[in-house]
Enzyme design. Structure first.
Site, PDB file in Angstrom:
ATOM      1  N   HIS A  99     -21.718  57.740  69.407  1.00  0.00           N
ATOM      2  CA  HIS A  99     -20.514  57.401  70.165  1.00  0.00           C
ATOM      3  C   HIS A  99     -19.887  56.152  69.555  1.00  0.00           C
ATOM      4  O   HIS A  99     -20.557  55.359  68.879  1.00  0.00           O
ATOM      5  CB  HIS A  99     -20.838  57.180  71.643  1.00  0.00           C
ATOM      6  CG  HIS A  99     -21.887  56.144  71.890  1.00  0.00           C
ATOM      7  ND1 HIS A  99     -23.237  56.375  71.669  1.00  0.00           N
ATOM      8  CD2 HIS A  99     -21.812  54.863  72.342  1.00  0.00           C
ATOM      9  CE1 HIS A  99     -23.935  55.295  71.961  1.00  0.00           C
ATOM     10  NE2 HIS A  99     -23.087  54.346  72.374  1.00  0.00           N
ATOM     11  N   HIS A 123     -17.292  52.792  70.432  1.00  0.00           N
ATOM     12  CA  HIS A 123     -16.669  51.960  71.463  1.00  0.00           C
ATOM     13  C   HIS A 123     -15.232  51.634  71.061  1.00  0.00           C
ATOM     14  O   HIS A 123     -14.958  51.302  69.898  1.00  0.00           O
ATOM     15  CB  HIS A 123     -17.463  50.668  71.655  1.00  0.00           C
ATOM     16  CG  HIS A 123     -18.892  50.910  72.036  1.00  0.00           C
ATOM     17  ND1 HIS A 123     -19.325  50.880  73.340  1.00  0.00           N
ATOM     18  CD2 HIS A 123     -19.979  51.213  71.281  1.00  0.00           C
ATOM     19  CE1 HIS A 123     -20.613  51.146  73.376  1.00  0.00           C
ATOM     20  NE2 HIS A 123     -21.039  51.347  72.140  1.00  0.00           N
ATOM     21  N   TRP A 138     -27.332  63.181  80.709  1.00  0.00           N
ATOM     22  CA  TRP A 138     -26.065  62.771  81.319  1.00  0.00           C
ATOM     23  C   TRP A 138     -24.916  62.864  80.316  1.00  0.00           C
ATOM     24  O   TRP A 138     -23.775  63.152  80.706  1.00  0.00           O
ATOM     25  CB  TRP A 138     -26.182  61.354  81.873  1.00  0.00           C
ATOM     26  CG  TRP A 138     -26.402  60.294  80.843  1.00  0.00           C
ATOM     27  CD1 TRP A 138     -27.594  59.888  80.317  1.00  0.00           C
ATOM     28  CD2 TRP A 138     -25.391  59.519  80.198  1.00  0.00           C
ATOM     29  NE1 TRP A 138     -27.392  58.895  79.379  1.00  0.00           N
ATOM     30  CE2 TRP A 138     -26.049  58.645  79.293  1.00  0.00           C
ATOM     31  CE3 TRP A 138     -23.998  59.467  80.302  1.00  0.00           C
ATOM     32  CZ2 TRP A 138     -25.361  57.735  78.488  1.00  0.00           C
ATOM     33  CZ3 TRP A 138     -23.312  58.555  79.510  1.00  0.00           C
ATOM     34  CH2 TRP A 138     -23.988  57.707  78.611  1.00  0.00           C
ATOM     35  N   HIS A 182     -27.142  59.287  71.016  1.00  0.00           N
ATOM     36  CA  HIS A 182     -26.166  60.348  70.766  1.00  0.00           C
ATOM     37  C   HIS A 182     -24.932  59.614  70.277  1.00  0.00           C
ATOM     38  O   HIS A 182     -24.442  58.701  70.951  1.00  0.00           O
ATOM     39  CB  HIS A 182     -25.862  61.152  72.034  1.00  0.00           C
ATOM     40  CG  HIS A 182     -24.857  62.245  71.815  1.00  0.00           C
ATOM     41  ND1 HIS A 182     -25.214  63.565  71.642  1.00  0.00           N
ATOM     42  CD2 HIS A 182     -23.503  62.204  71.718  1.00  0.00           C
ATOM     43  CE1 HIS A 182     -24.118  64.291  71.457  1.00  0.00           C
ATOM     44  NE2 HIS A 182     -23.069  63.478  71.502  1.00  0.00           N
ATOM     45  N   TYR A 228     -25.618  49.210  66.802  1.00  0.00           N
ATOM     46  CA  TYR A 228     -26.926  49.504  66.220  1.00  0.00           C
ATOM     47  C   TYR A 228     -27.839  48.328  66.555  1.00  0.00           C
ATOM     48  O   TYR A 228     -27.544  47.206  66.138  1.00  0.00           O
ATOM     49  CB  TYR A 228     -26.843  49.684  64.707  1.00  0.00           C
ATOM     50  CG  TYR A 228     -28.132  50.243  64.146  1.00  0.00           C
ATOM     51  CD1 TYR A 228     -28.421  51.604  64.267  1.00  0.00           C
ATOM     52  CD2 TYR A 228     -29.068  49.416  63.536  1.00  0.00           C
ATOM     53  CE1 TYR A 228     -29.614  52.111  63.779  1.00  0.00           C
ATOM     54  CE2 TYR A 228     -30.256  49.918  63.051  1.00  0.00           C
ATOM     55  CZ  TYR A 228     -30.530  51.270  63.174  1.00  0.00           C
ATOM     56  OH  TYR A 228     -31.717  51.788  62.700  1.00  0.00           O
TER      57      TYR A 228
END
Length: 336
Positions: free
Chosen positions: A272, A274, A171, A270, A264
């Site tokens: 990224h 925030h 996705w 993958h 973590y």
């Protein structure tokens, strides 16, 4: 936009409407009164060849992971000040009360506000077909604390991360290749090494700037988590930090109100980042999960380039997480 069995395009709204109509509740997985959110487990009723629902039988209630199971998230939306300000002065006149109390100058009640003025009032998210991993993730669980040394990362966590099938993040690749959600991308740097896309996180309705929640997903595929970061990645990290303010301005949020952080363990492997309004608080920002981007950059740049390969990192896991099961099994083996 999706397609039906005949290949004709079907709108996302039509797809979601159809799934909600066919949803059959089995149980409540979890709830969070602070965020006014509840998670439901159910099944999606079958549809016959002519497009109608098959006759409902009791045994079809049981959700089968990876088949007919669905996890639904229901969330009450926040009020929008600009929406209320534009209403008439008697906006509460048609409120329907179900219970009320009064004590001296204080009064309180529960009820339903005028639907014509306060809409939409809820947000729905659906995972279908939901796997057992999806179900376990949303079920109420105990939290477990992990103290991960560099050696334990290499012996326990890394083999688990490397074993995850790429299908679990397909996705993400669909977003990066613009097969889906291309209309939601609000900023992109196409550089293959230091580039990324920024779009609203699924947990945000993209309307209330006070709750702004964006995510920057990098184009490169060789960074799975915080543990992989080093000096070679500083240009990428600084680029995200700089360009995030450009994206946030689209919602009227200035640079001094941005909080950027890295999870973590992450929810998917993958890399990224925030990006949230500093006025917005959520469980994803707590110690034991969130690492501020500014701190990450400083640790690599000013302490040691391989900081995240040398550091001991502690974090919390749900008791039902696959990683926690892997940890308990691995630690029993290492202990022997």
């Amino acid at each position: 936009m999706s397609s039906n069995a005949q290949g004709s395009p079907v709108s996302s709204k039509a797809v979601v409407t159809n799934l909600l109509r066919r949803f059959r509740l089995k149980e409540v997985l979890n709830e969070d009164t602070s965020s006014k959110t509840i998670w439901l487990l159910g099944s999606i009723a079958e549809v016959t060849s002519d497009g109608t629902e098959s006759a409902f039988q009791p045994d079809t209630l049981d959700p089968v992971p990876g088949n007919n199971a669905a996890v639904v998230t229901l969330e009450r939306l926040a009020f929008l000040s600009q929406e209320i300000s534009s209403c008439s002065t008697n906006l509460l006149a048609s409120t329907k009360l179900s219970a009320a109390e009064n004590n001296d100058i204080y009064s309180w009640a529960t009820g339903t506000l005028c639907e014509d003025l306060f809409h939409p009032d809820s947000r729905v998210a659906i995972i279908y077909p939901a796997t057992q991993k999806h179900i376990d993730k949303h079920r109420r669980q105990q939290r477990m604390w992990v103290r991960e040394t560099p050696d334990l990362y290499k012996e326990v966590t890394k083999p688990f991360v490397d074993s995850q099938p790429l299908s679990r993040i397909q996705w993400v690749y669909n977003i990066l290749s613009k097969k889906v959600e291309s209309e939601h991308i609000i900023f992109e740097d196409p550089d293959p090494e230091n580039g990324f896309v920024i779009l609203p996180d699924l947990k945000w309705d993209a309307s209330n700037a006070e709750n702004m929640y964006l995510v920057a997903i990098v184009h490169r595929r060789d960074i799975k988590s915080l543990r992989d970061l080093g000096s070679d990645h500083l240009p990428l990290l600084k680029n995200i930090r700089e360009k995030s303010s450009v994206a946030a301005r689209k919602y009227g949020v200035p640079p001094e109100q941005l909080r950027l952080y890295i999870h973590y363990q992450p929810s998917y492997y993958h890399f990224h980042v925030h990006i949230t309004n500093v006025n917005f608080e959520s469980k994803g920002m707590i110690a034991g999960r969130a690492h501020l981007l500014d701190t990450v950059v400083d640790n690599i740049e000013n302490i040691t380039p391989d900081y995240y390969q040398k550091a001991t990192i502690s974090f919390a896991l749900n008791s039902g997480d696959d990683l926690w099961s892997h940890w308990t099994k691995s630690m029993s083996t290492i202990g022997n």
